[in-house]
Write a protein that holds these residues in place. Sequence first.
Motif, PDB file in Angstrom:
ATOM      1  N   PRO A  25      24.047 -53.326  24.744  1.00 47.95           N
ATOM      2  CA  PRO A  25      24.287 -52.416  25.867  1.00 47.95           C
ATOM      3  C   PRO A  25      25.327 -52.916  26.861  1.00 47.95           C
ATOM      4  CG  PRO A  25      22.104 -53.422  26.034  1.00 47.95           C
ATOM      5  CD  PRO A  25      22.676 -53.809  24.704  1.00 47.95           C
ATOM      6  N   GLU A  26      25.594 -54.213  26.858  1.00 42.98           N
ATOM      7  CA  GLU A  26      26.602 -54.760  27.768  1.00 42.98           C
ATOM      8  C   GLU A  26      28.004 -54.748  27.155  1.00 42.98           C
ATOM      9  OE1 GLU A  26      25.914 -55.559  30.950  1.00 42.98           O
ATOM     10  OE2 GLU A  26      23.877 -54.904  30.513  1.00 42.98           O
ATOM     11  N   LEU A  27      28.091 -54.454  25.856  1.00 40.54           N
ATOM     12  CA  LEU A  27      29.387 -54.516  25.176  1.00 40.54           C
ATOM     13  C   LEU A  27      29.767 -53.213  24.477  1.00 40.54           C
ATOM     14  CD1 LEU A  27      29.137 -58.113  23.665  1.00 40.54           C
ATOM     15  CD2 LEU A  27      30.388 -57.386  25.700  1.00 40.54           C
ATOM     16  N   SER A  28      29.260 -52.098  24.969  1.00 44.11           N
ATOM     17  CA  SER A  28      29.637 -50.808  24.415  1.00 44.11           C
ATOM     18  C   SER A  28      31.052 -50.480  24.877  1.00 44.11           C
ATOM     19  CB  SER A  28      28.671 -49.727  24.906  1.00 44.11           C
ATOM     20  OG  SER A  28      29.253 -48.445  24.760  1.00 44.11           O
ATOM     21  N   GLY A  29      31.933 -50.230  23.926  1.00 41.92           N
ATOM     22  CA  GLY A  29      33.313 -49.893  24.277  1.00 41.92           C
ATOM     23  C   GLY A  29      33.387 -48.641  25.143  1.00 41.92           C
ATOM     24  N   LEU A  30      32.576 -47.635  24.829  1.00 41.34           N
ATOM     25  CA  LEU A  30      32.572 -46.408  25.613  1.00 41.34           C
ATOM     26  C   LEU A  30      32.114 -46.676  27.046  1.00 41.34           C
ATOM     27  CD1 LEU A  30      32.850 -43.341  25.895  1.00 41.34           C
ATOM     28  CD2 LEU A  30      30.468 -43.164  25.113  1.00 41.34           C
ATOM     29  N   PHE A  31      31.026 -47.405  27.199  1.00 44.48           N
ATOM     30  CA  PHE A  31      30.518 -47.703  28.536  1.00 44.48           C
ATOM     31  C   PHE A  31      31.544 -48.495  29.346  1.00 44.48           C
ATOM     32  CE2 PHE A  31      28.358 -50.310  31.664  1.00 44.48           C
ATOM     33  CZ  PHE A  31      27.644 -49.346  32.363  1.00 44.48           C
ATOM     34  N   LEU A  32      32.137 -49.501  28.729  1.00 47.31           N
ATOM     35  CA  LEU A  32      33.135 -50.313  29.434  1.00 47.31           C
ATOM     36  C   LEU A  32      34.354 -49.483  29.822  1.00 47.31           C
ATOM     37  CD1 LEU A  32      32.900 -53.588  27.338  1.00 47.31           C
ATOM     38  CD2 LEU A  32      31.992 -53.190  29.642  1.00 47.31           C
ATOM     39  N   TYR A  33      34.775 -48.583  28.951  1.00 44.20           N
ATOM     40  CA  TYR A  33      35.920 -47.719  29.245  1.00 44.20           C
ATOM     41  C   TYR A  33      35.629 -46.813  30.444  1.00 44.20           C
ATOM     42  CZ  TYR A  33      39.243 -43.892  28.748  1.00 44.20           C
ATOM     43  OH  TYR A  33      40.194 -42.940  28.986  1.00 44.20           O
ATOM     44  N   LEU A  34      34.440 -46.232  30.473  1.00 45.25           N
ATOM     45  CA  LEU A  34      34.089 -45.289  31.534  1.00 45.25           C
ATOM     46  C   LEU A  34      33.724 -45.959  32.858  1.00 45.25           C
ATOM     47  CD1 LEU A  34      31.881 -42.821  29.473  1.00 45.25           C
ATOM     48  CD2 LEU A  34      34.230 -42.459  30.247  1.00 45.25           C
ATOM     49  N   ASN A  35      33.369 -47.249  32.826  1.00 43.00           N
ATOM     50  CA  ASN A  35      32.811 -47.880  34.021  1.00 43.00           C
ATOM     51  C   ASN A  35      33.533 -49.136  34.487  1.00 43.00           C
ATOM     52  OD1 ASN A  35      30.328 -46.174  34.550  1.00 43.00           O
ATOM     53  ND2 ASN A  35      30.169 -46.599  32.371  1.00 43.00           N
ATOM     54  N   THR A  36      34.736 -49.370  33.984  1.00 45.06           N
ATOM     55  CA  THR A  36      35.504 -50.531  34.425  1.00 45.06           C
ATOM     56  C   THR A  36      35.749 -50.462  35.930  1.00 45.06           C
ATOM     57  OG1 THR A  36      36.558 -50.760  32.280  1.00 45.06           O
ATOM     58  CG2 THR A  36      37.697 -51.751  34.133  1.00 45.06           C
ATOM     59  N   ASN A  37      35.582 -51.586  36.599  1.00 42.30           N
ATOM     60  CA  ASN A  37      35.798 -51.734  38.045  1.00 42.30           C
ATOM     61  C   ASN A  37      34.758 -51.033  38.907  1.00 42.30           C
ATOM     62  OD1 ASN A  37      38.081 -53.358  37.708  1.00 42.30           O
ATOM     63  ND2 ASN A  37      39.385 -51.577  37.485  1.00 42.30           N
ATOM     64  N   LYS A  38      33.632 -50.633  38.327  1.00 41.49           N
ATOM     65  CA  LYS A  38      32.536 -50.063  39.115  1.00 41.49           C
ATOM     66  C   LYS A  38      31.456 -51.123  39.275  1.00 41.49           C
ATOM     67  CE  LYS A  38      33.109 -45.392  37.309  1.00 41.49           C
ATOM     68  NZ  LYS A  38      32.502 -44.360  36.470  1.00 41.49           N
ATOM     69  N   LEU A  39      30.873 -51.160  40.445  1.00 40.82           N
ATOM     70  CA  LEU A  39      29.681 -51.978  40.637  1.00 40.82           C
ATOM     71  C   LEU A  39      28.508 -51.155  40.127  1.00 40.82           C
ATOM     72  CD1 LEU A  39      30.323 -53.244  44.264  1.00 40.82           C
ATOM     73  CD2 LEU A  39      30.774 -54.443  42.125  1.00 40.82           C
ATOM     74  N   GLY A  40      27.473 -51.803  39.673  1.00 38.21           N
ATOM     75  CA  GLY A  40      26.344 -51.057  39.149  1.00 38.21           C
ATOM     76  C   GLY A  40      25.018 -51.621  39.591  1.00 38.21           C
ATOM     77  N   VAL A  41      24.047 -50.722  39.719  1.00 34.55           N
ATOM     78  CA  VAL A  41      22.689 -51.106  40.069  1.00 34.55           C
ATOM     79  C   VAL A  41      21.740 -50.139  39.362  1.00 34.55           C
ATOM     80  CG1 VAL A  41      22.643 -49.726  42.183  1.00 34.55           C
ATOM     81  CG2 VAL A  41      21.130 -51.672  41.980  1.00 34.55           C
ATOM     82  N   THR A  42      20.583 -50.642  38.968  1.00 43.60           N
ATOM     83  CA  THR A  42      19.560 -49.799  38.371  1.00 43.60           C
ATOM     84  C   THR A  42      18.486 -49.539  39.404  1.00 43.60           C
ATOM     85  OG1 THR A  42      19.953 -50.753  36.178  1.00 43.60           O
ATOM     86  CG2 THR A  42      17.861 -49.640  36.510  1.00 43.60           C
ATOM     87  N   LEU A  43      18.195 -48.251  39.634  1.00 45.30           N
ATOM     88  CA  LEU A  43      17.157 -47.870  40.592  1.00 45.30           C
ATOM     89  C   LEU A  43      16.236 -46.844  39.965  1.00 45.30           C
ATOM     90  CD1 LEU A  43      19.170 -47.339  43.905  1.00 45.30           C
ATOM     91  CD2 LEU A  43      17.766 -49.300  43.280  1.00 45.30           C
ATOM     92  N   ASN A  44      14.952 -46.994  40.220  1.00 43.94           N
ATOM     93  CA  ASN A  44      13.967 -46.012  39.786  1.00 43.94           C
ATOM     94  C   ASN A  44      13.726 -45.074  40.962  1.00 43.94           C
ATOM     95  OD1 ASN A  44      11.823 -44.507  38.962  1.00 43.94           O
ATOM     96  ND2 ASN A  44      10.538 -46.226  38.380  1.00 43.94           N
ATOM     97  N   LEU A  45      14.336 -43.898  40.930  1.00 41.32           N
ATOM     98  CA  LEU A  45      14.217 -42.954  42.038  1.00 41.32           C
ATOM     99  C   LEU A  45      12.863 -42.257  42.069  1.00 41.32           C
ATOM    100  CD1 LEU A  45      17.804 -41.425  42.060  1.00 41.32           C
ATOM    101  CD2 LEU A  45      16.890 -43.306  43.425  1.00 41.32           C
ATOM    102  N   ASP A  46      12.018 -42.526  41.094  1.00 45.47           N
ATOM    103  CA  ASP A  46      10.655 -41.989  41.109  1.00 45.47           C
ATOM    104  C   ASP A  46       9.728 -42.845  41.958  1.00 45.47           C
ATOM    105  OD1 ASP A  46      11.277 -39.814  39.482  1.00 45.47           O
ATOM    106  OD2 ASP A  46      10.914 -40.964  37.649  1.00 45.47           O
ATOM    107  N   SER A  47      10.212 -44.018  42.371  1.00 43.59           N
ATOM    108  CA  SER A  47       9.382 -44.903  43.199  1.00 43.59           C
ATOM    109  C   SER A  47       9.875 -44.876  44.643  1.00 43.59           C
ATOM    110  CB  SER A  47       9.421 -46.338  42.674  1.00 43.59           C
ATOM    111  OG  SER A  47      10.668 -46.938  42.976  1.00 43.59           O
TER     112      SER A  47
END
Length: 80
Positions: A25-47
Amino acid sequence: MIKIEKPGGDEARKRGPFLNDEPDPELSGLFLYLNTNKLGVTLNLDSATGRELFKKVIADADILVEDQRPWQDGKAGIEL
């Protein structure tokens, strides 16, 4: 730009191409292409904790871009 992902991550993390054809999941070419130079965080908005952190993250934002349907925001208890 800060990208907020749901627990389990963005679906693009599961799509290749992958380095050496080994799914990661950290080395998906598609993900890296779409998200280069973005900071990221995982949040559970149900909590409650996730919603409070979300509000802190966007407090100083000039723009919020979302991909939720309007009814989903209310369902999570977030009013913008």
